[in-house]
Design a protein around this motif. Sequence first.
Motif, short mmCIF file in Angstrom:
data_model
loop_
_atom_site.label_atom_id
_atom_site.label_comp_id
_atom_site.label_asym_id
_atom_site.label_seq_id
_atom_site.Cartn_x
_atom_site.Cartn_y
_atom_site.Cartn_z
N GLU A 51 7.05 0.02 6.75
CA GLU A 51 7.73 -0.07 5.46
C GLU A 51 8.79 -1.17 5.51
OE1 GLU A 51 7.00 1.65 2.78
OE2 GLU A 51 5.49 2.92 3.73
N GLN A 53 12.25 -2.33 4.25
CA GLN A 53 13.46 -1.75 3.68
C GLN A 53 14.52 -2.83 3.45
OE1 GLN A 53 13.53 1.44 2.82
NE2 GLN A 53 11.57 1.97 3.78
N ASP A 129 0.35 -2.53 -1.78
CA ASP A 129 -0.54 -1.53 -1.19
C ASP A 129 -1.96 -1.65 -1.74
OD1 ASP A 129 1.47 -0.55 0.37
OD2 ASP A 129 1.87 1.22 -0.84
N GLY A 150 7.02 -5.24 6.63
CA GLY A 150 6.26 -4.02 6.43
C GLY A 150 4.83 -4.21 6.89
#
Length: 281
Positions: A51, A53, A129, A150
Amino acid sequence: MGLFGFGKKKSKKEAEPAVEPVDEDKVAAEAANAAAKAESAETVLAEPSSEYQGRGEERGPWDVNDEDVPDYDDYLDLGAYYLPFLQGIQLRIKANRATQQVLGSTITFGSSSLEIEAFAAPKTLGLWDDVRGDLLEANKVASEVDGVFGTELKLPVNVKGGKTVNTRIVGVDGPRWMLRGIFSGKAAIDPDSSETEALNKFFAGIVVERGEEPLAPRDLIPMHPPVAPAERKAAAEAGEQNGKEHFKDIPDNKPKGPLSQDQQTEVKTTLSRGPMFSEVR
């Protein structure tokens, strides 16, 4: 169609100095100082993870409306995004041969390259995604790995001459946009290379301007030919429609075929401006 010339800029704390006669030595010194300042403002990359961030708060790619967006007045303006300083790079512009519509850009640094494209995305959901899933489905040799932006893809690509080029594809979701970067060369295969670090930081330093025009998800955000900082400033001082007069001859059409690979492209020579960009020959 809005071409997003300057967009909203972060206000400066101090007023601009009065216009003075041009001093070439002073201009050269200021250019060198600007480059040094840009290179000294270290971008702190995230640790490899599934991920990403902190986008828009601790690190980029940035949106023009992020509270902590860096001052991008001295970045190169391509409409959909602004490119930061990186001394020693070459910039190529990808355009549709038939319409001359700008579709994206490619940065070359040492033996590595980075292809950059910005796409419209839904208001509430990220796009990366889904795009990553489509790429995995279409390319059985692709694989997912954790990266500094990510989850990213490793994708070997067959090119002319029977050669295979290893690429690394990253995507970062922002407010109503997704920025995609395709790394090749050392930046795709060696995470410890100085070229990898430099291009990662370059990608993280890009400032995206989505604009307010309605666009379908996966549409390319409209771009225009490169406009250097000096040209923007000169146009603004001349009062040319907030600096956008030099965009009047740009075709008023959106790119077609988002995320497709069937666009005809050509390499166009870029502007040569001080320490920022090298001319492609």
